[in-house]
Design a protein around this motif. Structure first.
Motif, short mmCIF file in Angstrom:
data_model
loop_
_atom_site.label_atom_id
_atom_site.label_comp_id
_atom_site.label_asym_id
_atom_site.label_seq_id
_atom_site.Cartn_x
_atom_site.Cartn_y
_atom_site.Cartn_z
N VAL A 111 0.88 -1.17 0.00
CA VAL A 111 0.00 0.00 0.00
C VAL A 111 0.93 1.22 0.00
N SER A 112 0.69 2.15 -0.93
CA SER A 112 1.60 3.29 -1.13
C SER A 112 1.99 3.96 0.17
N ASP A 113 3.28 4.27 0.29
CA ASP A 113 3.73 5.15 1.38
C ASP A 113 4.72 6.16 0.81
N ALA A 114 5.19 7.06 1.69
CA ALA A 114 6.06 8.14 1.22
C ALA A 114 7.41 7.59 0.79
N ILE A 115 8.05 8.26 -0.15
CA ILE A 115 9.36 7.85 -0.64
C ILE A 115 10.41 8.86 -0.17
N ALA A 116 11.40 8.37 0.56
CA ALA A 116 12.48 9.24 1.05
C ALA A 116 13.52 9.41 -0.05
N PRO A 117 14.31 10.50 0.02
CA PRO A 117 15.40 10.64 -0.95
C PRO A 117 16.37 9.46 -0.81
N GLY A 118 16.76 8.86 -1.93
CA GLY A 118 17.71 7.75 -1.89
C GLY A 118 17.08 6.40 -1.63
N ALA A 119 15.76 6.34 -1.48
CA ALA A 119 15.09 5.06 -1.24
C ALA A 119 15.42 4.10 -2.39
N ILE A 120 15.73 2.84 -2.05
CA ILE A 120 16.02 1.84 -3.08
C ILE A 120 14.78 0.98 -3.26
N GLN A 121 14.03 1.34 -4.30
CA GLN A 121 12.75 0.71 -4.59
C GLN A 121 13.01 -0.54 -5.44
N VAL A 122 12.31 -1.62 -5.13
CA VAL A 122 12.51 -2.84 -5.91
C VAL A 122 11.17 -3.34 -6.45
N PRO A 123 10.88 -3.09 -7.73
CA PRO A 123 9.64 -3.61 -8.33
C PRO A 123 9.73 -5.12 -8.55
N GLY A 124 8.70 -5.67 -9.15
CA GLY A 124 8.58 -7.12 -9.32
C GLY A 124 9.74 -7.79 -10.04
N ASP A 125 10.45 -7.06 -10.90
CA ASP A 125 11.56 -7.69 -11.64
C ASP A 125 12.82 -7.85 -10.78
N GLY A 126 12.77 -7.37 -9.52
CA GLY A 126 13.89 -7.56 -8.60
C GLY A 126 15.08 -6.66 -8.84
N GLN A 127 14.97 -5.72 -9.79
CA GLN A 127 16.09 -4.83 -10.10
C GLN A 127 15.89 -3.49 -9.38
N PRO A 128 16.87 -3.08 -8.57
CA PRO A 128 16.68 -1.89 -7.74
C PRO A 128 16.69 -0.57 -8.51
N ILE A 129 15.94 0.39 -7.98
CA ILE A 129 15.92 1.76 -8.52
C ILE A 129 16.17 2.70 -7.34
#
Lengths: 254, 351
Positions: free
Chosen positions: B241-259
């Motif tokens: 469930v959406s939450d806030a994104i901090a600067p530098g957050a390493i987001q990992v979608p379903g493909d497992g590759q970090p952003i």
């Protein structure tokens, strides 16, 4: 569920209340935002409410996560203890909205390409989908994704469907769209995976206004059906800056 | 306003993507407005200090390529911050008449052209001007957020023929200075702290993230640094469930590759975030381009906060470290030397 502190780097701290997006949870989060805002803890830059959590952005030169936790814990406990375990508050128990809006919405088929699909998925007729969407009031649970982009809840249960399997590359500005338990409005044209059911002429975000975002977290929103020709007229007036909706009600309760 | 009287800089060649950026637009995230601002706030602060500005003043952020500007005021003092970036002043015949390296101020006069070069490996450079740009603040900032056309010059990247108005129409009469000893090169080691959703990944995911190198993908932009490497596996799935994104957050979608979420990140998002890049190392990610290698190292939150304070204290001490730049004759001598050996690729023109 016990509230949890989640570190989000060295300049943000998230306080999470649960793992679902629900109106009652969102109202508590907004209450906590309000209370934290009043404490004036040194080093807090801004507080961002989300659907089931809030995040405090802070300056690590003036504050620390440890100090924030100590300062905020009493407030979190206060708000959490007022939160029923099942999070099943009825609407009447919620804090009254600070502002109520009537947002014009054109539900004519050319502006709501996904109504038929929602109807067949939910076993309703297209007119029932539109009527159901327009007959309840929503709260702004969160603004995010784009400037002024509201997440409204809760959607009447029959209208709750998953997002589209394939997102659209362009959703027109003003599109009213639904998915899961929420409704959103796209302030500007952007890609999107929600089901489009109507269009509003309202400009949700305008940097030239004293309050650039029309809606704030906690506001109450109802949709008022309009025709295609009214949509065209109001859109044109909004573009000229000749028309901006005003709240139909501003409470003194908050 | 006196903008017309003061003058400005005319954009001759805008480069690949040049936008006005300052330290960002905090305070509006609850309305969905991204913070934006310079990707590399250390380079922004350094360039500003060299021209005598406050550290967060708006500058031109050039990505991948430099730019070329014509001076349309009496004179202007400039400095560029970032990697091997350089400034060159060309006279009206197009001949180079002065040149400065990164974090060294230089003054150009009416009709002259200023050429900004990005020689790599850093992909970003910040062009600061003494006094700053006379652009309106939008929601408290001059930073450009292109997706919603906010701030900067008409909310967009610079185009040929644009005039960027200046606050000062004449450089303060004083000697040129430089800020020595700063390393603004891309850093391959990037420190992170765990969370907010590290518990939603399989046990070995954090070890993979910190033991294997990740490579920067070409789809990266000001919103996020997209990485390719060992797949990071979720326990139950990538969506939350959406939450806030901090600067530098390493987001990992379903493909497992970090952003890694950068300056133009959305305020909220619905993907799990395994870790967060510390604020001291985040500016370094504004310098890495496609193909660059990034290695993550896990540290404690307390250490990360200490490092943030150390960086702030260092920046506060920079004005005392400014030293006089070489007189122009020596600059010319050095210029000839540099031209003989370098054969620098011209970022702005592609020559």
């Amino acid at each position: 569920m016990q509230p949890r502190f989640l570190p989000a780097g060295d300049s943000a701290l998230t306080i999470e209340f649960g793992d679902t997006a629900e109106l009652s949870l969102s109202m508590r989060i907004q209450e906590l935002c309000h209370r934290i805002g009043q404490t004036r803890v040194q080093g807090i830059i801004e507080i961002v409410p989300a659907l089931r959590s809030l995040t405090v952005h802070y300056d690590p030169c003036l504050c620390s996560a440890a100090r924030l936790r100590v300062a905020l814990l009493p407030l979190v406990i206060e708000v959490a203890s007022a939160l029923p375990a099942e999070a099943d508050l009825v609407e009447a128990e919620l804090q009254p909205a600070a502002r109520r809006w009537s947002i014009p919405a054109c539900y004519e088929p050319e502006h709501g390409p996904d109504v038929e699909e929602i109807a067949s998925a939910s076993g309703l007729l297209p007119w029932q989908v539109r009527a159901l969407h327009a007959c309840v009031s929503y709260r702004v649970l969160m603004l995010g994704f784009m400037p002024g982009h509201p997440y409204l809840g809760d959607l009447p249960p029959p209208l709750r469907v998953p997002r589209r399997a394939t997102p659209r590359t362009v959703v027109p500005a003003g599109s009213i769209a639904i998915a899961t338990s929420m409704c959103v409005i796209y302030p500007i044209a952007s890609p999107g995976g929600w089901h489009i059911i109507g269009r509003t002429p309202v400009r949700l975000f305008d940097q030239a206004r004293a309050e650039p975002s029309l809606l704030s977290p906690g506001d109450e929103v109802r949709f008022c059906p309009i025709s295609s020709s009214e949509l065209a007229e109001l859109s044109e007036a909004a573009d000229r800056g000749a028309w901006t909706p005003v709240p139909v009600w501003t409470g003194d309760a908050v | 306003m006196t903008l017309d009287l003061v003058g400005g800089l005319v954009v001759v060649r805008p480069g690949f993507s040049t936008t006005v950026q300052d330290r960002g637009r905090p305070g509006w995230q609850r309305f969905g407005v991204p913070v934006s601002g310079a990707l590399d706030r250390i380079a922004l602060a350094a360039a500003n200090i060299v021209v005598g500005n406050a550290t967060g003043e708006a500058a031109l952020e050039c990505l991948y390529q430099g730019c070329e500007l014509e001076v349309a005021c009496d004179s202007v003092r400039l400095a560029v911050g970032g990697g091997n970036a350089t400034l060159e002043v060309l006279d009206t015949d197009g001949a180079t008449c002065a040149r400065s390296s990164a974090l060294e101020s230089i003054t150009a006069s009416r009709g002259e052209r200023v050429r900004v070069r990005i020689a790599g490996p850093s992909i970003s450079a910040y062009v600061a001007v003494e006094g700053g740009f006379a652009l309106p603040q939008v929601l408290g900032s001059r930073s450009t957020y292109v997706r919603a056309a906010l701030g900067g010059l008409e909310g967009r990247a610079l185009r040929p023929g644009d005039v960027i108005p200046l606050v000062r129409g004449e450089a303060e009469p004083r000697g040129e200075v430089r800020l020595p000893g700063l390393d603004l090169m891309p850093q391959s080691k990037v420190r992170i702290v765990a969370g907010p959703q590290n518990e939603m990944f399989r046990g070995e995911a954090m070890r993979m993230l910190t033991e294997q190198p990740y490579i920067v993908r070409p789809e990266s932009d000001r919103m996020g640094l997209r990485l390719a490497g060992e797949k990071l596996a979720h326990l139950k799935g990538a969506d939350i469930v959406s939450d806030a994104i901090a600067p530098g957050a390493i987001q990992v979608p379903g493909d497992g590759q970090p952003i890694v979420m950068l300056a133009d990140r959305q305020t909220t998002g619905g993907y799990t975030k395994i870790a967060t890049v510390i604020s001291a190392d985040l500016p370094g990610l504004g310098r890495v381009g496609p193909g660059a290698e990034v290695r993550f190292e896990l540290i404690s939150l307390e250490f990360a906060e200490d490092l943030a304070r150390t960086v702030a204290a260092e920046i506060a001490a920079w004005p005392q470290r400014l030293e006089e730049a070489m007189p122009s004759g020596q600059v010319m001598a050095r210029l000839f030397g540099a031209n003989l050996i370098s054969g620098v690729i011209d970022g702005a023109t592609g020559h």
